[in-house]
Design a protein around this motif. Structure first.
Motif, short mmCIF file in Angstrom:
data_model
loop_
_atom_site.label_atom_id
_atom_site.label_comp_id
_atom_site.label_asym_id
_atom_site.label_seq_id
_atom_site.Cartn_x
_atom_site.Cartn_y
_atom_site.Cartn_z
N GLY A 108 0.79 -1.22 0.00
CA GLY A 108 0.00 0.00 0.00
C GLY A 108 0.82 1.27 0.00
O GLY A 108 0.30 2.37 -0.16
N SER A 109 2.14 1.12 0.16
CA SER A 109 2.99 2.31 0.22
C SER A 109 3.14 2.98 -1.15
O SER A 109 3.56 4.13 -1.25
N GLY A 110 2.81 2.24 -2.20
CA GLY A 110 3.00 2.75 -3.55
C GLY A 110 4.18 2.09 -4.23
O GLY A 110 4.71 2.60 -5.23
N LYS A 111 4.58 0.97 -3.72
CA LYS A 111 5.77 0.26 -4.22
C LYS A 111 5.64 -0.10 -5.70
O LYS A 111 6.52 0.23 -6.50
N THR A 112 4.54 -0.77 -6.06
CA THR A 112 4.39 -1.23 -7.45
C THR A 112 4.36 -0.04 -8.42
O THR A 112 5.02 -0.05 -9.45
N THR A 113 3.59 0.96 -8.06
CA THR A 113 3.50 2.14 -8.90
C THR A 113 4.87 2.80 -9.04
O THR A 113 5.25 3.24 -10.14
N LYS A 117 7.10 3.69 -12.32
CA LYS A 117 7.56 5.07 -12.58
C LYS A 117 9.07 5.10 -12.76
O LYS A 117 9.59 5.80 -13.64
N GLN A 144 -0.59 -6.85 -11.08
CA GLN A 144 -0.47 -5.39 -11.17
C GLN A 144 0.86 -4.98 -11.79
O GLN A 144 0.92 -4.07 -12.62
N LYS A 252 3.17 9.84 -2.49
CA LYS A 252 1.89 10.46 -2.10
C LYS A 252 2.06 11.82 -1.45
O LYS A 252 1.27 12.21 -0.59
N ASP A 254 1.48 14.41 -2.88
CA ASP A 254 0.45 15.27 -3.46
C ASP A 254 -0.80 15.33 -2.59
O ASP A 254 -1.47 16.35 -2.54
N GLY A 277 7.25 10.85 -5.04
CA GLY A 277 6.04 10.56 -5.80
C GLY A 277 4.99 11.64 -5.53
O GLY A 277 4.68 11.92 -4.38
N GLY A 279 1.91 11.76 -7.43
CA GLY A 279 0.66 11.45 -8.12
C GLY A 279 0.66 10.00 -8.58
O GLY A 279 1.63 9.27 -8.39
N GLU A 280 -0.46 9.60 -9.16
CA GLU A 280 -0.63 8.18 -9.50
C GLU A 280 -0.16 7.85 -10.91
O GLU A 280 -0.10 6.68 -11.28
P1 GDP Z 1 1.89 -1.24 -3.20
O1 GDP Z 1 0.87 -2.08 -2.51
O2 GDP Z 1 2.88 -0.71 -2.24
O3 GDP Z 1 2.51 -1.89 -4.37
O4 GDP Z 1 1.13 0.07 -3.67
P2 GDP Z 1 0.57 0.49 -5.09
O5 GDP Z 1 1.67 0.82 -6.02
O6 GDP Z 1 -0.43 -0.49 -5.54
O7 GDP Z 1 -0.11 1.87 -4.68
C1 GDP Z 1 -1.18 1.94 -3.76
C2 GDP Z 1 -2.07 3.11 -4.16
O8 GDP Z 1 -1.35 4.32 -4.00
C3 GDP Z 1 -2.49 3.08 -5.62
O9 GDP Z 1 -3.81 3.49 -5.71
C4 GDP Z 1 -1.56 4.07 -6.29
O10 GDP Z 1 -2.13 4.66 -7.44
C5 GDP Z 1 -1.37 5.08 -5.19
N1 GDP Z 1 -0.13 5.86 -5.31
C6 GDP Z 1 1.13 5.41 -5.47
N2 GDP Z 1 2.00 6.44 -5.49
C7 GDP Z 1 1.27 7.57 -5.36
C8 GDP Z 1 1.59 8.97 -5.30
O11 GDP Z 1 2.75 9.42 -5.37
N3 GDP Z 1 0.53 9.82 -5.15
C9 GDP Z 1 -0.75 9.38 -5.04
N4 GDP Z 1 -1.72 10.28 -4.90
N5 GDP Z 1 -1.08 8.08 -5.08
C10 GDP Z 1 -0.09 7.18 -5.24
#
Ligand code: GDP
Length: 298
Positions: A108-113, A117, A144, A252, A254, A277, A279-280
């Motif tokens: 949930g930290s945004g790792k995959t996204t 990126k 994902q 996140k 933003d 990061g 944004g998404e």
């Molecule tokens: P993971 O479980 O750590 O792999 O997390 P995900 O990459 O799936 O990201 C979890 C949620 O956070 C998703 O809805 C992403 O779109 C969102 N997200 C990731 N990075 C950012 C960011 O920099 N800004 C915002 N607003 N959302 C982000």
């Protein structure tokens, strides 16, 4: 810079409103310094950065006249001074290739996204990038990552759900080496609930990598969610213990008023900050520019 400002808007509003009205007597006295320190702590910069900034302001300006605008500028300068030493882009330098970049962080930290990126960023710099789906625990994580790989046109190495992450990474390095790939970016599990297992899993990945190339992993990048505020900092402690960490990416920035935690992280840990990061979307990873961030926050 405009988009970065958007990135830190709420953080900047919080710090600015916390700093508003602290200049009581128009001279920098102890009361004002106390209030500045409190404002910084309330803005998630953490007690240690707040104390340091207070001390620097006192050293330079105690007893002198200061306006609110000058105070904010002075705070920005001290924030920049904390951030500058840790600003370090992630560079592809490994020889022989590939450079192996392990990406760690809680789910949930945004790792995959962030992996997507980052891979996109390297592609823009004309590097060949491959992804490895080392989070085999969650089927959704593999899917994902594969979707992102498809979207950015990067090859991906994946194994079955529940498979051995170390073997995925092994396959990744082999394939990347054969294909002359510059950077292998590895997703990993983020189950902090089971620290022991995660530790063993990451240790095994390290062992396997180390046998292929003693330098690997070249980078162990911890992804932190800024919305977690001070909790993001305790994750640094845990992951340093579990995996070793060579650098940070904070996500996140933003959506949160808690971006001050970036300054707290820089001050307390001194780990390199590679990017942020905001944004998404795929291009919402920004280089970490300490002066720009400081100016935008304060
Ligand atoms: P993971 O479980 O750590 O792999 O997390 P995900 O990459 O799936 O990201 C979890 C949620 O956070 C998703 O809805 C992403 O779109 C969102 N997200 C990731 N990075 C950012 C960011 O920099 N800004 C915002 N607003 N959302 C982000």
């Amino acid at each position: 810079s405009e988009r970065l400002f958007g990135g830190f808007r709420k953080t900047s509003e919080r710090l600015s409103s916390n700093l508003t009205g602290v200049v009581g007597t128009a001279r920098l006295d102890d009361t004002t310094l106390d209030d500045v320190e409190d404002a910084l702590i309330l803005s998630d910069l953490g007690p240690s950065a707040a104390a340091r900034i207070r001390a620097r302001l006192a050293e330079k300006r105690f007893g002198l006249e200061i306006s609110e605008r000058e105070l904010k500028e002075a705070v920005a300068e001290e924030i920049a001074a904390i951030l500058r030493p840790v600003a370090r882009p992630l560079e592809i330098v490994a020889f022989p290739r590939p450079q192996v970049i392990l990406v760690i962080g809680v789910n949930g930290s945004g790792k995959t996204t962030t992996i997507a990126k980052l891979a996109h960023w390297f592609q823009e710099e004309d590097y060949g990038v491959m992804l490895a789906a080392g989070d085999t625990f969650r089927a959704a994580a593999i899917g994902q990552l594969a979707t992102w790989a498809d979207r950015i046109g990067a090859p991906i190495v994946r194994g079955p759900e529940g498979g051995d992450p170390a073997s995925v990474v092994f396959d990744g390095v082999k394939a990347a080496t054969e294909q002359g790939i510059d950077a292998l970016v590895v997703d990993t599990a983020g189950r902090l609930q089971n620290k022991r297992e995660l530790m063993d899993e990451l240790a095994k990945i390290r062992r396997v990598l180390g046998r292929l190339n003693p330098e690997a992993p070249h980078d162990v990048v911890l992804v932190l969610d800024a919305t977690n505020g001070q909790n993001a900092l305790s994750q640094i402690d845990v992951f340093k213990e579990v995996a070793g960490v060579t650098g940070l990416i904070m996500t996140k920035l933003d959506g949160t008023a808690r971006g001050g935690v970036l300054v707290a992280a820089a001050e307390q840990y001194g780990l390199p900050i590679h990017a942020i990061g905001v944004g998404e979307k795929i291009d919402d990873l920004r280089p970490f520019d300490p002066d720009l961030v400081a100016r935008v926050i304060a």
